[in-house]
Design an enzyme around this catalytic site. Structure first.
Site, short mmCIF file in Angstrom:
data_model
loop_
_atom_site.label_atom_id
_atom_site.label_comp_id
_atom_site.label_asym_id
_atom_site.label_seq_id
_atom_site.Cartn_x
_atom_site.Cartn_y
_atom_site.Cartn_z
N GLU A 1 22.66 -58.48 -10.81
CA GLU A 1 22.06 -58.58 -9.46
C GLU A 1 20.95 -59.63 -9.48
OE1 GLU A 1 20.97 -54.84 -7.71
OE2 GLU A 1 19.72 -55.78 -6.19
N ARG B 1 11.97 -91.18 7.71
CA ARG B 1 10.75 -91.06 8.52
C ARG B 1 9.73 -92.14 8.14
NH1 ARG B 1 8.68 -88.68 13.14
NH2 ARG B 1 6.49 -88.16 12.87
#
Ligand SMILES: Cc1cc2nc3c(=O)[nH]c(=O)nc-3n(C[C@H](O)[C@H](O)[C@H](O)COP(=O)(O)OP(=O)(O)OC[C@H]3O[C@@H](n4cnc5c(N)ncnc54)[C@H](O)[C@@H]3O)c2cc1C
Length: 387
Positions: free
Chosen positions: A252, A278
């Site tokens: 897990e 940008r």
């Protein structure tokens, strides 16, 4: 397209079959699920149809043996799929729990009859799986759970409640941690498989829990009030639940680590692309030294994380992933994810804080990685035990 800084890196366990699987998964997530992303976030849970479609494509239960309908693969196949899901930005389907956890319990502890009864449905996506350990009074101290299952004839009668259960709104099959001996701590815990289709008598789903991230995946409270579960649904023997959980938790935690590294890769990709486009002070952001330094640091962190993750995946495939190493993976990779995503968001400036840009969602989604699967404080406890 390779992630900046990961050019030429190939996972040491990767074979051509993983490439085919990755492509199939990528196509499914981007073409069939992502177009519905806004609606799924609104409804707060995935579409059942998407589980069925994933099953039809052979994307569920990749490590389940073929005799039960599964892919007959191992954890490297599950990791490949989960990596692609996060890299694509798909967060509705709870496959990490469904295939990464639930099928593992059934496969490792289910009797032949139990495997034949439930695994094919999980693999086809007819059944959605969930795991119920955490209770409202506490999740970290698993031994203190209070939901009890008392034997009555051929059934167990279950009373109590669970909370924060991933896939809880849709779940048909719940692997539930219960106390069969309320006078004992660890040795009193057992795992019961609960069939929830049609919301049987004595079982109730609570509200869908509103979260700060992972909006398209359902998290719910579940209530049991004299809920009868056939004794034949016990996984293994009474009292072996805690050991079963301790054996499954490393996988897990690795599943969480796979998602963490995929998120880091995605954040670095998005931020690098943005920094090239940008313009500030007459040049692209990447033309400013600080932006380059930040990107260099997060790319390095991602690459080192990738290598550690792959070492853990290989250990796990050999059956050698110990509790402390899995805890280190969960701790280091999720801390890395939160840091990398935060620093990448900064490169987007104000746009990074708007929901229009995926980096904002990634920021909100990342936070829980340090909490579930055992909090990072508990990971440090586990690691400290081997020092
Ligand atoms: C989105 C989401 C999905 C989840 N999915 C599932 C799921 O599918 N199934 C399931 O069973 N659970 C699930 N969980 C629950 C999750 O595993 C628990 O929230 C987690 O284990 C922590 O338990 P708790 O919330 O009760 O915190 P607590 O145990 O109350 O801990 C609170 C704080 O105290 C700290 N703390 C506790 N004990 C110690 C200690 N000994 N030393 C130092 N610090 C300590 C913790 O680290 C934490 O910071 C999910 C949670 C979320 C938010």
């Amino acid at each position: 397209m390779p992630t900046p800084g990961l050019d030429g890196y190939v996972e040491p366990w990767r074979k051509p079959e993983h490439d085919d699987l990755a492509e199939l998964a990528r196509t499914f997530f981007t073409k069939e699920v992502l177009p519905h992303a806004a609606r799924l976030e609104q409804q707060g849970h995935p579409d059942r149809e998407h589980y069925r479609r994933a099953g039809e494509l052979g994307l569920l239960g990749l490590s389940v043996p073929e005799e039960y309908g599964g892919g007959g693969g191992d954890f490297t196949h599950e990791a490949t799929l989960l990596h692609e899901q996060t890299l694509a930005g798909e967060g509705s389907l709870g496959i990490a729990v469904h295939s990464g956890i639930v099928t593992g319990y059934l496969n490792d502890y289910g009797s032949e009859e139990q495997k034949r009864r439930w695994l094919p449905g999980l693999v086809s996506g007819e059944l959605v799986g969930a795991i119920g350990m955490t209770e409202p009074d506490g999740g970290s101290d698993v031994q203190a759970i209070r939901t009890r299952a008392i034997r009555d004839g051929d059934d167990y009668v279950v009373n109590g409640s669970k909370t924060f259960i991933t896939n809880g709104i849709l779940a048909d099959l719940l692997v539930l941690a219960v106390k069969t001996d309320t006078s004992a701590r660890a040795h009193g815990i057992s795992m019961l498989v609960c069939e929830l289709t049609g919301d049987p008598a004595g079982f109730r789903r609570g509200r869908r829990i509103e979260k700060i991230g992972l909006h398209a995946n359902d998290t719910a409270e579940l209530f049991f009030d004299d809920f009868r579960v056939p004794a034949a649904n016990l996984l293994g023997t009474e009292g072996s639940g805690f050991i079963q959980m301790m054996r499954q938790l490393p996988q897990e935690r690795l599943v969480i680590g796979v998602g963490a590294v995929a998120a880091m890769q995605r954040a670095v990709e998005l931020a690098t692309a943005y920094a090239k486009e940008r313009v500030a002070f007459g040049k692209p952001l990447i033309g400013h030294q600080n932006t380059r330094m930040v990107l260099a640091e997060v790319a390095t962190r991602t690459r080192v994380s990738r290598a550690f993750l792959d070492d853990c995946i290989q250990r796990h495939a050999r059956g050698e992933l110990d509790v402390a190493t899995a805890a280190m993976a969960k701790l280091y990779l999720t801390e890395g994810q939160c840091e990398v995503v935060d620093r990448c968001l900064q490169i987007f400036g104000g746009y990074g804080y708007t929901t229009e840009y995926p980096i904002a969602k990634m920021y909100a989604d990342a936070r829980v990685q340090k909490i579930y699967g055992g909090t990072n404080e508990i990971m440090k406890e586990l690691i400290s035990r081997v020092l």
